[in-house]
Design an enzyme around this catalytic site. Structure first.
Site, PDB file in Angstrom:
ATOM      1  N   LYS A 107      -6.780   6.168 -19.659  1.00  0.00           N
ATOM      2  CA  LYS A 107      -7.043   6.608 -21.040  1.00  0.00           C
ATOM      3  C   LYS A 107      -5.796   6.401 -21.907  1.00  0.00           C
ATOM      4  CE  LYS A 107     -10.782   8.020 -18.931  1.00  0.00           C
ATOM      5  NZ  LYS A 107     -11.800   7.062 -18.611  1.00  0.00           N
ATOM      6  N   TYR A 160     -14.983  16.606 -16.626  1.00  0.00           N
ATOM      7  CA  TYR A 160     -15.410  15.224 -16.463  1.00  0.00           C
ATOM      8  C   TYR A 160     -16.478  15.110 -15.360  1.00  0.00           C
ATOM      9  CZ  TYR A 160     -15.406  10.356 -15.203  1.00  0.00           C
ATOM     10  OH  TYR A 160     -15.811   9.093 -14.902  1.00  0.00           O
ATOM     11  N   ASP A 200      -5.885  18.912 -15.248  1.00  0.00           N
ATOM     12  CA  ASP A 200      -6.198  17.562 -15.726  1.00  0.00           C
ATOM     13  C   ASP A 200      -5.736  17.486 -17.177  1.00  0.00           C
ATOM     14  OD1 ASP A 200      -7.404  15.293 -16.837  1.00  0.00           O
ATOM     15  OD2 ASP A 200      -9.132  15.391 -15.504  1.00  0.00           O
ATOM     16  N   ARG A 202       0.826  -1.211   0.000  1.00  0.00           N
ATOM     17  CA  ARG A 202       0.000   0.000   0.000  1.00  0.00           C
ATOM     18  C   ARG A 202       0.857   1.255   0.000  1.00  0.00           C
ATOM     19  NH1 ARG A 202      -1.942   1.691   4.631  1.00  0.00           N
ATOM     20  NH2 ARG A 202      -2.541  -0.335   5.455  1.00  0.00           N
TER      21      ARG A 202
HETATM   22  N1  PLP Z   1     -10.492  13.162 -15.952  1.00  0.00           N
HETATM   23  C1  PLP Z   1     -10.963  13.006 -17.194  1.00  0.00           C
HETATM   24  C2  PLP Z   1     -10.760  14.103 -18.199  1.00  0.00           C
HETATM   25  C3  PLP Z   1     -11.639  11.833 -17.542  1.00  0.00           C
HETATM   26  O1  PLP Z   1     -12.119  11.698 -18.792  1.00  0.00           O
HETATM   27  C4  PLP Z   1     -11.830  10.828 -16.563  1.00  0.00           C
HETATM   28  C5  PLP Z   1     -12.562   9.591 -16.885  1.00  0.00           C
HETATM   29  O2  PLP Z   1     -13.195   9.481 -17.920  1.00  0.00           O
HETATM   30  C6  PLP Z   1     -11.325  11.037 -15.282  1.00  0.00           C
HETATM   31  C7  PLP Z   1     -10.655  12.213 -15.001  1.00  0.00           C
HETATM   32  C8  PLP Z   1     -11.529  10.000 -14.190  1.00  0.00           C
HETATM   33  O3  PLP Z   1     -10.636   8.957 -14.368  1.00  0.00           O
HETATM   34  P1  PLP Z   1     -10.957   7.424 -13.962  1.00  0.00           P
HETATM   35  O4  PLP Z   1     -12.126   6.978 -14.764  1.00  0.00           O
HETATM   36  O5  PLP Z   1      -9.667   6.712 -14.285  1.00  0.00           O
HETATM   37  O6  PLP Z   1     -11.250   7.420 -12.501  1.00  0.00           O
END
Ligand code: PLP
Length: 374
Positions: free
Chosen positions: A196, A99, A171, A47
């Site tokens: 992604k 998101y 992000d 962990r």
């Molecule tokens: N940020 C963006 C731009 C995303 O598209 C996503 C998920 O689609 C996330 C964060 C969240 O990531 P996760 O699905 O790996 O938790």
């Protein structure tokens, strides 16, 4: 070293014990220590870190030009761990278009902890500046944004944040470090859903934070991760590390394909709008040209025929699979409003496309037959 070289070699030293070039995966949850708990080889309990995750952290650190990075079980775990370090009473700015997971977290969880969330159009710097009056602790940018591909000016947002002694977090999931390096533009922390483009094959969930400085903030987030345990499993770290190796090559093809798909869709009478920062009609094109190497593999479109036309097109496509997520080799299409829960915010006419690595002409043929069918 240049990014393509770092992508292959960062965190990629041969295994010291065997000379193996592919990194070993250590599944051990516990590591032998000395009688007084001395860490003999730097590790104690999974962990709190393991060798495979450390290789991935090194790769992400190098690719983002960071001082250090942390890996998480998902992108949302990374977002939550960072935002959990904010104290009650902190005001933060989040983007109008972002998101869904961040939107839900900001609307439901942060206010419970006394954090004041202000939602702004992050592309409008005057609005951002105004919203900062009265003090601000953190600005969250997502650029290009999900699903509208809004482009915000990272350097300008960093300047505004720093005038207020606030953090700028970016992000960078849609762009990946191949196309955009927010830390070099002044951001303090970069966040990724490595699910992604980093993973790249739609088979591994993960998240990461890359820090401009290995400072007290980093130490606080690392402590939270180690205590609360949203740790990335070693096999997931290994798959993500493998994804890093081909990330620049894949991004080049995602961009080339998306550019062609965007150009095709822009010329179709059934399509009212194409949101793609590579188009010179996109309101963020100039900013994107300045801060990105290329424009990415994501785009969204709005159909003239509204929701019915959007659903009909999504249903008629054969190569673009109806599925959530993005950044994999295969092309995906999604009617975001249908999957955003009780209070959808995406336009009903909107479809989001994750343009994959198939031949661009095949993708265009598929879109053509789909548009002909609606
Ligand atoms: N940020 C963006 C731009 C995303 O598209 C996503 C998920 O689609 C996330 C964060 C969240 O990531 P996760 O699905 O790996 O938790």
């Amino acid at each position: 070293m240049r990014l393509e070289t770092l992508a292959i070699h960062a965190g990629g030293e041969a295994d010291a014990a065997t000379g193996a070039l592919a990194p070993p995966i250590h599944f051990a949850t516990t590591f032998r220590h000395g009688p007084a708990g001395e860490r003999l080889a730097g590790y104690e309990y999974q962990r709190e870190g393991d060798p495979t995750n450390d290789r991935l952290r090194a790769a992400i650190t190098a690719l983002e030009g960071a001082e250090t990075a942390l890996t998480f079980a998902s992108g949302m775990a990374a977002i939550a761990a960072l935002l959990e370090t904010l104290g009650g009473g902190t005001r933060i700015l989040v983007p109008q278009d972002c998101y869904t997971g961040l939107r839900v977290l900001a609307a439901e969880f942060l206010p419970e902890r006394g954090i004041e969330v202000i939602t702004v159009d992050m592309t409008d710097l005057a609005t951002v500046r105004n919203a900062c009056h009265g003090g601000i602790g953190l600005i969250w940018a997502e650029t290009p944004s999900n699903p509208l591909l809004a482009v915000s000016d990272i350097a300008a947002l960093a300047a505004i944040a720093h005038e207020h002694d606030a953090l700028l977090v970016c992000d960078n999931t849609f762009a990946s470090p191949v196309l955009q390096q927010p830390l070099a533009l002044g951001a303090d922390v970069v966040m990724h859903s490595t699910t992604k483009y980093f993973g790249g094959h739609s088979d591994v969930l993960g998240g990461a934070l890359a820090f401009a400085r290995a400072d007290a903030l980093f130490a606080r987030v690392a402590h939270r991760l180690h205590v609360t345990g949203a740790t990335l499993a070693p096999f997931s770290a290994w798959l993500t590390l493998r994804g890093c190796r081909s990330l620049p090559a894949r991004m080049a093809m995602h961009c080339a394909n998306a550019r062609q798909v965007a150009a095709f869709l822009s010329a179709q009478p059934q399509v009212a709008r194409v949101h793609y920062p590579g188009l010179d009609t996109h309101p963020g094109h100039a900013t994107a040209t300045r801060q990105m190497r290329d424009f990415g593999g994501m785009l969204s479109i709005e159909l003239r025929g509204g929701r019915d036309a959007a659903l009909a097109l999504a249903g008629a496509l054969r190569l673009f699979t109806n599925a959530t997520s993005l950044g994999g080799c295969e092309s995906l299409v999604e009617h975001r409003a249908s999957v955003e829960g009780e209070r959808p915010v995406s336009p009903q006419a909107l479809l989001r496309l994750s343009v994959g690595l198939e031949h661009a002409e095949d993708l265009i043929d598929d879109l053509r037959q789909g548009l002909d069918a609606i």
